[in-house]
Design a protein around this motif. Sequence first.
Motif, short mmCIF file in Angstrom:
data_model
loop_
_atom_site.label_atom_id
_atom_site.label_comp_id
_atom_site.label_asym_id
_atom_site.label_seq_id
_atom_site.Cartn_x
_atom_site.Cartn_y
_atom_site.Cartn_z
N ARG A 101 0.98 -1.28 0.13
CA ARG A 101 -0.37 -0.18 -0.15
C ARG A 101 0.60 1.35 0.17
O ARG A 101 2.10 1.06 0.64
CB ARG A 101 -1.01 -0.08 1.28
N ALA A 102 0.53 2.36 -0.90
CA ALA A 102 1.52 3.32 -0.72
C ALA A 102 1.30 4.55 0.58
O ALA A 102 2.38 4.64 0.73
CB ALA A 102 0.50 4.81 -1.10
N ASP A 103 0.26 4.32 1.50
CA ASP A 103 0.13 4.61 2.55
C ASP A 103 0.80 3.63 3.76
O ASP A 103 0.56 3.40 5.11
CB ASP A 103 -0.82 5.40 3.06
N GLY A 104 1.46 2.41 3.22
CA GLY A 104 1.88 0.94 4.79
C GLY A 104 2.77 1.88 5.26
O GLY A 104 3.37 2.78 5.05
N ASP A 105 2.69 1.39 6.16
CA ASP A 105 3.21 1.89 7.68
C ASP A 105 4.96 1.40 8.30
O ASP A 105 5.60 0.98 8.88
CB ASP A 105 2.59 1.41 8.80
N VAL A 106 5.16 0.50 6.98
CA VAL A 106 6.71 -0.17 6.81
C VAL A 106 6.86 -0.12 5.74
O VAL A 106 6.76 -0.66 4.54
CB VAL A 106 6.59 -2.15 7.06
N GLU A 107 8.10 0.04 5.66
CA GLU A 107 9.10 0.42 4.59
C GLU A 107 9.96 -0.70 4.00
O GLU A 107 10.94 -1.23 4.81
CB GLU A 107 10.44 1.69 4.55
N VAL A 108 9.73 -1.30 2.68
CA VAL A 108 10.59 -1.72 2.31
C VAL A 108 11.86 -1.93 1.49
O VAL A 108 11.26 -0.70 0.29
CB VAL A 108 8.98 -3.05 1.63
N ILE A 109 13.01 -1.85 1.88
CA ILE A 109 14.34 -2.29 0.81
C ILE A 109 15.03 -2.97 0.41
O ILE A 109 13.82 -4.15 0.58
CB ILE A 109 14.64 -1.06 1.75
N THR A 110 15.60 -2.98 -0.65
CA THR A 110 16.82 -4.45 -0.82
C THR A 110 17.42 -3.76 -0.28
O THR A 110 18.18 -2.68 0.38
CB THR A 110 16.81 -4.17 -2.40
#
Length: 75
Positions: free
Chosen positions: A36-45
């Motif tokens: 979700r664009a407004d998600g509470d967790v940032e996903v990175i590589t």
Amino acid sequence: IEERGEPYRLALSGRAARVTARTHPANRGVAVLEERADGDVEVITLDSLELSELALLKIDVGDGYLEVLRGATET
């Protein structure tokens, strides 16, 4: 003993995104991630952290370990 680690509040994957995390209704030990664009967790590589050194990586993501490793081809 000198501490040599730094905690991050992030999720690792093969591409950057944002997700909302919730527990699985049938198994509270499993997290369900919804992009979700407004998600509470940032996903990175992992590669995006540009680590100069990595001695150990413990991956505990169920069947998702290959997706995490896709984001770590340069690390």
